[in-house]
Scaffold this active site. Sequence first.
Site, PDB file in Angstrom:
ATOM      1  N   ILE A 105       0.837  -1.194   0.000  1.00 36.43           N
ATOM      2  CA  ILE A 105       0.000   0.000   0.000  1.00 36.43           C
ATOM      3  C   ILE A 105       0.875   1.248   0.000  1.00 36.43           C
ATOM      4  O   ILE A 105       1.674   1.469   0.907  1.00 36.43           O
ATOM      5  CB  ILE A 105      -0.952   0.020   1.209  1.00 36.43           C
ATOM      6  N   LYS A 106       0.690   2.066  -1.006  1.00 37.03           N
ATOM      7  CA  LYS A 106       1.467   3.293  -1.165  1.00 37.03           C
ATOM      8  C   LYS A 106       0.711   4.444  -0.504  1.00 37.03           C
ATOM      9  O   LYS A 106      -0.410   4.769  -0.882  1.00 37.03           O
ATOM     10  CB  LYS A 106       1.669   3.560  -2.665  1.00 37.03           C
TER      11      LYS A 106
END
Length: 218
Positions: free
Chosen positions: A86-87
């Site tokens: 997850i960025k």
Amino acid sequence: MKLFIDTANLNHINELVTYNIISGVTTNPSLMAKEGISGKENCHKRYIDICELVNGPVSAEVISTDHKGMLDEAYELSALHPNIVIKIPMIKEGIKAIYELNKNGIKTNCTLIFSAAQALLAAKAGATFVSPFIGRLDDVNEDGLGLIKSIRTIYDNYNFETNILAASIRSKEHINKCAEIGADFATIPYSLLNQLFDHPLTTKGLEIFLTDHAKLNP
């Protein structure tokens, strides 16, 4: 130093996988738009398609800027495939989200890092990766490579497990220096990654060898 490709183009990923030189993929909304992909369902399908091509981390970026929204998106994205990372943007709400996700075993990539202090906070929150944008720092006459060096020193001093993922790579020199400094990863555009294969002297040398061979074997 491991290499990621910064793209949402399946053909480019598939091509580079055959050389066994990339270890993962980073994406963002701009790269999705470049491929003509819009809408949550289509974006999710593209993430899954990318994960099926490459056996490594695939960064999928949240677009919310509040803690709850980031978490909701993160849990939805992480359920798509085990390779999803997850960025999350480097903002206060983002750091809070990274801490929560880390506690729940979800890998994160803290993006838009422009200072060593930001990288320190992300590591303390438990980020899996930090993405310092070295090209954008160079654009405003700051030292992008110097930032990579500072983060490397800090992480080594205190044994942080967070990986340095050099981003906003603009040149071969950026790649060479990041490897020398000790960045764990670098994410590179397709066009630049292809330039790594080439050198004028390699081309010239091959031409000479082939010419000489043709003379010996008329």
